[in-house]
Scaffold this motif. Structure first.
Motif, PDB file in Angstrom:
ATOM      1  N   ALA A  20       0.966  -1.345   0.024  1.00 37.78           N
ATOM      2  CA  ALA A  20       0.125  -0.003   0.057  1.00 37.78           C
ATOM      3  C   ALA A  20       0.842   1.182   0.083  1.00 37.78           C
ATOM      4  O   ALA A  20       1.825   1.332   0.801  1.00 37.78           O
ATOM      5  N   GLY A  21       0.574   2.269  -0.900  1.00 43.93           N
ATOM      6  CA  GLY A  21       1.463   3.424  -0.996  1.00 43.93           C
ATOM      7  C   GLY A  21       2.207   3.418  -2.162  1.00 43.93           C
ATOM      8  O   GLY A  21       2.679   4.565  -2.768  1.00 43.93           O
ATOM      9  N   TYR A  22       2.949   2.131  -2.367  1.00 42.82           N
ATOM     10  CA  TYR A  22       3.928   1.958  -3.307  1.00 42.82           C
ATOM     11  C   TYR A  22       3.427   1.174  -4.539  1.00 42.82           C
ATOM     12  O   TYR A  22       4.565   1.087  -5.512  1.00 42.82           O
ATOM     13  N   SER A  23       2.410   0.790  -4.524  1.00 39.73           N
ATOM     14  CA  SER A  23       1.967  -0.140  -5.541  1.00 39.73           C
ATOM     15  C   SER A  23       0.936   0.502  -6.257  1.00 39.73           C
ATOM     16  O   SER A  23      -0.095   1.124  -6.206  1.00 39.73           O
ATOM     17  N   PRO A  24       1.139   0.784  -7.797  1.00 39.47           N
ATOM     18  CA  PRO A  24       0.363   1.356  -8.634  1.00 39.47           C
ATOM     19  C   PRO A  24      -0.926   0.616  -8.940  1.00 39.47           C
ATOM     20  O   PRO A  24      -1.140  -0.630  -8.623  1.00 39.47           O
ATOM     21  N   PHE A  25      -2.184   1.234  -9.320  1.00 38.04           N
ATOM     22  CA  PHE A  25      -3.486   0.503  -9.596  1.00 38.04           C
ATOM     23  C   PHE A  25      -3.381  -0.667 -10.359  1.00 38.04           C
ATOM     24  O   PHE A  25      -3.773  -1.593 -10.063  1.00 38.04           O
ATOM     25  N   GLU A  26      -2.587  -0.649 -11.286  1.00 42.47           N
ATOM     26  CA  GLU A  26      -2.405  -1.957 -12.158  1.00 42.47           C
ATOM     27  C   GLU A  26      -1.844  -3.132 -11.669  1.00 42.47           C
ATOM     28  O   GLU A  26      -2.218  -4.160 -12.002  1.00 42.47           O
ATOM     29  N   TRP A  37       7.217   1.372 -16.075  1.00 41.33           N
ATOM     30  CA  TRP A  37       6.273   2.518 -15.221  1.00 41.33           C
ATOM     31  C   TRP A  37       5.470   1.925 -14.122  1.00 41.33           C
ATOM     32  O   TRP A  37       5.584   2.725 -13.335  1.00 41.33           O
ATOM     33  N   THR A  38       5.416   0.677 -13.957  1.00 36.65           N
ATOM     34  CA  THR A  38       5.116  -0.005 -12.692  1.00 36.65           C
ATOM     35  C   THR A  38       6.124   0.298 -11.813  1.00 36.65           C
ATOM     36  O   THR A  38       5.883   0.551 -10.484  1.00 36.65           O
ATOM     37  N   ASP A  39       7.158  -0.135 -12.064  1.00 27.67           N
ATOM     38  CA  ASP A  39       8.476  -0.079 -11.044  1.00 27.67           C
ATOM     39  C   ASP A  39       8.819   1.331 -10.715  1.00 27.67           C
ATOM     40  O   ASP A  39       9.170   1.741  -9.667  1.00 27.67           O
ATOM     41  N   LEU A  40       8.524   2.215 -11.720  1.00 25.80           N
ATOM     42  CA  LEU A  40       8.930   3.741 -11.506  1.00 25.80           C
ATOM     43  C   LEU A  40       7.998   4.191 -10.414  1.00 25.80           C
ATOM     44  O   LEU A  40       8.409   5.163  -9.864  1.00 25.80           O
ATOM     45  N   TYR A  41       6.568   3.779 -10.555  1.00 27.03           N
ATOM     46  CA  TYR A  41       5.627   4.130  -9.463  1.00 27.03           C
ATOM     47  C   TYR A  41       6.198   3.932  -7.985  1.00 27.03           C
ATOM     48  O   TYR A  41       6.208   4.782  -7.284  1.00 27.03           O
ATOM     49  N   ALA A  42       6.677   2.565  -7.968  1.00 26.56           N
ATOM     50  CA  ALA A  42       7.201   2.221  -6.461  1.00 26.56           C
ATOM     51  C   ALA A  42       8.523   3.164  -6.364  1.00 26.56           C
ATOM     52  O   ALA A  42       8.594   3.525  -5.025  1.00 26.56           O
ATOM     53  N   LEU A  43       9.374   3.269  -7.301  1.00 30.73           N
ATOM     54  CA  LEU A  43      10.405   4.255  -6.738  1.00 30.73           C
ATOM     55  C   LEU A  43       9.988   5.680  -6.669  1.00 30.73           C
ATOM     56  O   LEU A  43      10.631   6.209  -5.491  1.00 30.73           O
ATOM     57  N   ALA A  44       9.310   6.416  -7.215  1.00 33.92           N
ATOM     58  CA  ALA A  44       8.549   7.510  -7.020  1.00 33.92           C
ATOM     59  C   ALA A  44       7.925   7.693  -5.470  1.00 33.92           C
ATOM     60  O   ALA A  44       8.126   8.555  -4.632  1.00 33.92           O
ATOM     61  N   TYR A  48       8.998   9.649  -2.548  1.00 34.05           N
ATOM     62  CA  TYR A  48       7.990  10.830  -1.913  1.00 34.05           C
ATOM     63  C   TYR A  48       8.032  10.388  -0.384  1.00 34.05           C
ATOM     64  O   TYR A  48       8.092  11.553   0.368  1.00 34.05           O
ATOM     65  N   ARG A  49       8.311   9.166   0.055  1.00 35.29           N
ATOM     66  CA  ARG A  49       8.417   8.819   1.588  1.00 35.29           C
ATOM     67  C   ARG A  49       9.446   9.550   2.312  1.00 35.29           C
ATOM     68  O   ARG A  49       9.449  10.243   3.184  1.00 35.29           O
ATOM     69  N   VAL A  50      10.758   9.692   1.450  1.00 33.12           N
ATOM     70  CA  VAL A  50      11.982  10.416   1.894  1.00 33.12           C
ATOM     71  C   VAL A  50      11.341  11.818   2.089  1.00 33.12           C
ATOM     72  O   VAL A  50      11.826  12.641   2.970  1.00 33.12           O
ATOM     73  N   ILE A  51      10.729  12.443   1.153  1.00 33.27           N
ATOM     74  CA  ILE A  51      10.697  13.794   1.200  1.00 33.27           C
ATOM     75  C   ILE A  51       9.440  14.465   1.885  1.00 33.27           C
ATOM     76  O   ILE A  51       9.528  15.054   2.937  1.00 33.27           O
ATOM     77  N   ARG A  78      12.592  22.765  -0.240  1.00 35.14           N
ATOM     78  CA  ARG A  78      13.620  21.999   0.321  1.00 35.14           C
ATOM     79  C   ARG A  78      14.280  21.197  -0.753  1.00 35.14           C
ATOM     80  O   ARG A  78      15.395  20.725  -0.702  1.00 35.14           O
ATOM     81  N   TYR A  79      13.467  21.014  -1.926  1.00 34.81           N
ATOM     82  CA  TYR A  79      14.063  20.053  -3.029  1.00 34.81           C
ATOM     83  C   TYR A  79      13.690  20.782  -4.313  1.00 34.81           C
ATOM     84  O   TYR A  79      12.585  21.667  -4.488  1.00 34.81           O
ATOM     85  N   SER A  80      14.580  20.484  -5.586  1.00 37.85           N
ATOM     86  CA  SER A  80      14.238  21.223  -6.656  1.00 37.85           C
ATOM     87  C   SER A  80      12.877  20.866  -7.393  1.00 37.85           C
ATOM     88  O   SER A  80      12.289  19.739  -7.020  1.00 37.85           O
ATOM     89  N   GLN A  81      12.399  21.822  -7.813  1.00 39.06           N
ATOM     90  CA  GLN A  81      11.074  21.310  -8.492  1.00 39.06           C
ATOM     91  C   GLN A  81      11.206  20.376  -9.474  1.00 39.06           C
ATOM     92  O   GLN A  81      10.065  19.545  -9.719  1.00 39.06           O
ATOM     93  N   GLN A  82      12.338  20.121 -10.128  1.00 45.02           N
ATOM     94  CA  GLN A  82      12.339  19.238 -11.278  1.00 45.02           C
ATOM     95  C   GLN A  82      12.229  17.796 -10.520  1.00 45.02           C
ATOM     96  O   GLN A  82      11.384  16.981 -11.003  1.00 45.02           O
ATOM     97  N   LEU A  83      12.852  17.645  -9.299  1.00 40.06           N
ATOM     98  CA  LEU A  83      12.913  16.437  -8.440  1.00 40.06           C
ATOM     99  C   LEU A  83      11.187  16.266  -8.281  1.00 40.06           C
ATOM    100  O   LEU A  83      10.865  14.950  -8.446  1.00 40.06           O
ATOM    101  N   LEU A  84      10.773  17.291  -7.853  1.00 37.88           N
ATOM    102  CA  LEU A  84       9.258  17.118  -7.058  1.00 37.88           C
ATOM    103  C   LEU A  84       8.379  16.827  -8.271  1.00 37.88           C
ATOM    104  O   LEU A  84       7.503  15.982  -8.060  1.00 37.88           O
ATOM    105  N   ARG A  85       8.543  17.484  -9.470  1.00 42.87           N
ATOM    106  CA  ARG A  85       7.675  17.186 -10.464  1.00 42.87           C
ATOM    107  C   ARG A  85       7.957  15.820 -11.071  1.00 42.87           C
ATOM    108  O   ARG A  85       6.908  15.131 -11.558  1.00 42.87           O
ATOM    109  N   ALA A  86       8.986  15.300 -11.023  1.00 40.58           N
ATOM    110  CA  ALA A  86       9.331  14.052 -11.352  1.00 40.58           C
ATOM    111  C   ALA A  86       8.558  12.795 -10.544  1.00 40.58           C
ATOM    112  O   ALA A  86       8.130  11.857 -11.213  1.00 40.58           O
ATOM    113  N   ILE A  87       8.716  13.303  -9.254  1.00 42.82           N
ATOM    114  CA  ILE A  87       7.924  12.410  -8.408  1.00 42.82           C
ATOM    115  C   ILE A  87       6.857  12.288  -8.589  1.00 42.82           C
ATOM    116  O   ILE A  87       6.024  11.226  -8.600  1.00 42.82           O
TER     117      ILE A  87
END
Length: 117
Positions: A20-26, A37-44, A48-51, A78-87
């Motif tokens: 929960a929280g790290y698994s995408p809908f699919e 894209w599924t693994d990238l959801y978990a990475l994001a 997110y948890r760190v931030i 606290r973090y770059s907008q590029q990083l936050l938008r990517a997340i």
């Protein structure tokens, strides 16, 4: 802990592993198309948890309208907008709206900030 080996030509019934929280809908259904894209959801979600200091809102709950504070809000200043938008893009509910490869995710992080200058 959810990785599995799959031999060429082998067929195996697999059990869905959800965090929960790290698994995408699919990942919640047997018919969900999965890929990088599924693994990238978990990475994001992990980033997110760190931030934010808490895990992202569960994908099913978000599909049903639950509130989710975007990384761009949780980490603002606290973090770059590029990083936050990517997340935030990595946590998109629609798989097509997420980065489709690790290279695409990295490019989002490294992209020029359109809000600067």
């Amino acid at each position: 802990g959810a990785s599995r080996a799959h031999g060429q030509g082998a067929t195996t019934a697999l059990t869905s592993i959800i965090t929960a929280g790290y698994s995408p809908f699919e990942q919640y259904g047997a018919s969900g198309r999965q890929g990088p894209w599924t693994d990238l959801y978990a990475l994001a979600g992990t980033l997110y948890r760190v931030i934010a200091g808490s895990k992202p809102t569960d994908a099913i709950a978000r599909q049903q309208g639950a509130e989710h504070v975007p990384a761009s809000v949780a980490g603002a200043g606290r973090y770059s907008q590029q990083l936050l938008r990517a997340i935030d893009q990595g946590l998109a509910l629609d798989p097509a709206a997420r980065p489709q490869s690790a290279a695409a995710f990295r490019a989002l992080i490294e992209s020029a900030d359109p809000d600067a200058g």
